[in-house]
Write a protein that holds these residues in place. Structure first.
Motif, mmCIF file in Angstrom:
data_model
loop_
_atom_site.group_PDB
_atom_site.id
_atom_site.type_symbol
_atom_site.label_atom_id
_atom_site.label_comp_id
_atom_site.label_asym_id
_atom_site.label_seq_id
_atom_site.Cartn_x
_atom_site.Cartn_y
_atom_site.Cartn_z
ATOM 1 N N THR A 1 0.863 -1.233 -0.115
ATOM 2 C CA THR A 1 0.076 -0.121 -0.175
ATOM 3 C C THR A 1 0.881 1.460 0.029
ATOM 4 N N ALA A 2 2.227 1.501 0.644
ATOM 5 C CA ALA A 2 2.761 2.457 0.709
ATOM 6 C C ALA A 2 3.898 2.256 1.466
ATOM 7 N N VAL A 3 4.985 3.354 1.410
ATOM 8 C CA VAL A 3 6.225 3.173 2.225
ATOM 9 C C VAL A 3 5.630 4.042 3.620
ATOM 10 N N GLU A 4 6.065 3.299 4.647
ATOM 11 C CA GLU A 4 5.772 4.111 5.848
ATOM 12 C C GLU A 4 6.966 4.798 6.310
ATOM 13 N N VAL A 5 6.755 6.017 6.885
ATOM 14 C CA VAL A 5 7.588 7.002 7.324
ATOM 15 C C VAL A 5 7.335 7.383 8.707
ATOM 16 N N GLY A 6 8.326 6.812 9.620
ATOM 17 C CA GLY A 6 8.014 7.232 10.998
ATOM 18 C C GLY A 6 8.849 8.611 11.277
ATOM 19 N N THR A 7 7.903 9.366 12.082
ATOM 20 C CA THR A 7 8.650 10.748 12.321
ATOM 21 C C THR A 7 7.980 11.420 13.669
ATOM 22 N N THR A 8 8.612 12.129 14.283
ATOM 23 C CA THR A 8 8.203 12.862 15.661
ATOM 24 C C THR A 8 7.363 14.127 14.955
ATOM 25 N N SER A 9 6.990 14.434 13.917
ATOM 26 C CA SER A 9 6.341 15.583 13.229
ATOM 27 C C SER A 9 5.488 15.111 12.343
ATOM 28 N N VAL A 10 4.314 14.586 12.540
ATOM 29 C CA VAL A 10 3.672 13.912 11.391
ATOM 30 C C VAL A 10 3.158 15.060 10.156
ATOM 31 N N ALA A 11 2.562 15.969 10.686
ATOM 32 C CA ALA A 11 1.994 17.135 9.903
ATOM 33 C C ALA A 11 3.046 17.809 9.111
ATOM 34 N N ARG A 12 4.124 18.206 9.804
ATOM 35 C CA ARG A 12 5.048 18.833 9.198
ATOM 36 C C ARG A 12 5.991 17.874 8.038
ATOM 37 N N ALA A 13 6.109 16.676 8.568
ATOM 38 C CA ALA A 13 6.710 15.603 7.540
ATOM 39 C C ALA A 13 5.759 15.678 6.306
ATOM 40 N N SER A 14 4.492 15.395 6.479
ATOM 41 C CA SER A 14 3.530 14.893 5.379
ATOM 42 C C SER A 14 3.628 15.991 4.340
ATOM 43 N N ALA A 15 3.316 17.409 4.903
ATOM 44 C CA ALA A 15 3.489 18.686 4.049
ATOM 45 C C ALA A 15 4.686 18.719 3.180
ATOM 46 N N GLN A 16 5.762 18.404 3.859
ATOM 47 C CA GLN A 16 7.113 18.826 3.108
ATOM 48 C C GLN A 16 7.440 17.661 2.233
ATOM 49 N N LEU A 17 7.372 16.344 2.739
ATOM 50 C CA LEU A 17 7.863 15.390 1.772
ATOM 51 C C LEU A 17 6.862 15.160 0.590
ATOM 52 N N ARG A 18 5.641 15.429 0.675
ATOM 53 C CA ARG A 18 4.836 15.140 -0.452
ATOM 54 C C ARG A 18 5.170 16.544 -1.535
ATOM 55 N N ARG A 19 5.718 17.556 -1.005
ATOM 56 C CA ARG A 19 6.012 18.484 -1.859
ATOM 57 C C ARG A 19 7.350 18.220 -2.775
ATOM 58 N N ARG A 20 8.277 17.032 -2.116
ATOM 59 C CA ARG A 20 9.458 16.826 -2.621
ATOM 60 C C ARG A 20 9.125 15.380 -3.616
ATOM 61 N N TYR A 21 8.126 14.663 -3.131
ATOM 62 C CA TYR A 21 8.085 13.316 -3.699
ATOM 63 C C TYR A 21 6.738 13.213 -4.460
ATOM 64 N N GLY A 22 6.159 14.284 -4.414
ATOM 65 C CA GLY A 22 4.717 14.361 -5.158
ATOM 66 C C GLY A 22 3.737 13.373 -4.742
ATOM 67 N N SER A 23 2.992 12.645 -5.848
ATOM 68 C CA SER A 23 2.064 11.696 -5.398
ATOM 69 C C SER A 23 2.539 10.151 -5.209
ATOM 70 N N ALA A 24 3.934 10.154 -4.679
ATOM 71 C CA ALA A 24 4.346 9.023 -4.288
ATOM 72 C C ALA A 24 3.616 8.521 -2.937
ATOM 73 N N PRO A 25 3.501 6.946 -3.061
ATOM 74 C CA PRO A 25 2.648 6.556 -1.845
ATOM 75 C C PRO A 25 3.329 6.456 -0.576
ATOM 76 N N LEU A 26 3.140 7.465 0.209
ATOM 77 C CA LEU A 26 3.871 7.523 1.422
ATOM 78 C C LEU A 26 2.668 7.522 2.495
ATOM 79 N N ARG A 27 3.011 6.898 3.729
ATOM 80 C CA ARG A 27 2.224 6.947 4.698
ATOM 81 C C ARG A 27 3.068 7.334 6.026
ATOM 82 N N PHE A 28 2.631 8.401 6.639
ATOM 83 C CA PHE A 28 3.278 9.177 7.855
ATOM 84 C C PHE A 28 2.688 8.515 9.375
#
Length: 217
Positions: A177-204
């Motif tokens: 389903t996705a690449v799961e990315v663990g972070t201590t700042s989910v909202a910040r990571a979600s916003a910034q990584l999606r700008r860099r990786y576009g529509s890539a299947p990421l889950r935070f």
């Protein structure tokens, strides 16, 4: 009169008592070590390390497959782990564009293979493992695709750290389903990584740093 004589015991008697006291302690240490091994194996099965490839369990082991009273893993769990390794190796090699991963079934009595729709893969699975307790499930992405994305994110961990986005883990999910990315700042990571990786299947997910090296995730 020496110390042993003053206490009413001869040296040989004292040594025998010492050895008798050591035996229970050694047995307790052995039992604890066996329990740690059993917990590690079952944890691997439950967390997706059934194989060396980011597999994960979809549920707990069945009541009949729990460790024995001695702390040793149940033979059924060991057999399923070995079967999962064989399936993973075969499908990664022969169906890299379809195969996503393999996981312990929720009942603990079989395996679930996740793959993109492929009659050829399903037929090969039945032919190679005709008596194995295997079910197949749909996966939107193949393991090869998610592994490549996970590797890209891992290479960027230092980059994200300099920008205030701490990444604590990166895992290609076994169900495709996705690449799961663990972070201590989910909202910040979600916003910034999606700008860099576009529509890539990421889950935070919220995840604190661990002692496991980045390359082991």
């Amino acid at each position: 009169m020496d110390l042993y004589e003053r206490r009413g015991r001869l040296p040989d008697e004292a040594a025998a008592l010492s050895r008798a006291g050591e035996a229970p302690r050694a047995a307790r240490r052995g039992a604890k070590a066996a329990r740690r091994i059993a917990v590690a194996l079952l944890g691997a099965l439950a967390l997706g390390a059934v194989t060396a490839v980011a597999c994960a369990s979809t549920g707990p082991a069945a009541a009949g497959d729990v460790p024995s009273a001695s702390g040793a893993p149940h033979p059924g769990q060991v057999a399923l782990a070995r079967l999962a390794d064989r399936i993973d190796a075969a499908l990664r090699r022969d169906f890299p564009r379809q195969y996503a991963g393999v996981a312990l079934a929720p009942t603990g009595g079989g395996l679930i293979v996740y793959r993109r729709p492929s009659p050829a893969l399903d037929a090969a699975l039945r032919a190679r493992f005709p008596k194995a307790p295997i079910k197949t499930r749909y996966a939107p992405h193949a393991a090869r695709e998610l592994d490549a994305l996970a590797a890209r994110v891992r290479r960027d961990i230092a980059y994200w750290g300099r920008r205030g986005v701490p990444i604590t883990s990166v895992t290609a999910r076994h169900d495709g389903t996705a690449v799961e990315v663990g972070t201590t700042s989910v909202a910040r990571a979600s916003a910034q990584l999606r700008r860099r990786y576009g529509s890539a299947p990421l889950r935070f997910v919220e995840a604190r740093p661990s002692l496991i090296p980045d390359g082991a995730h």
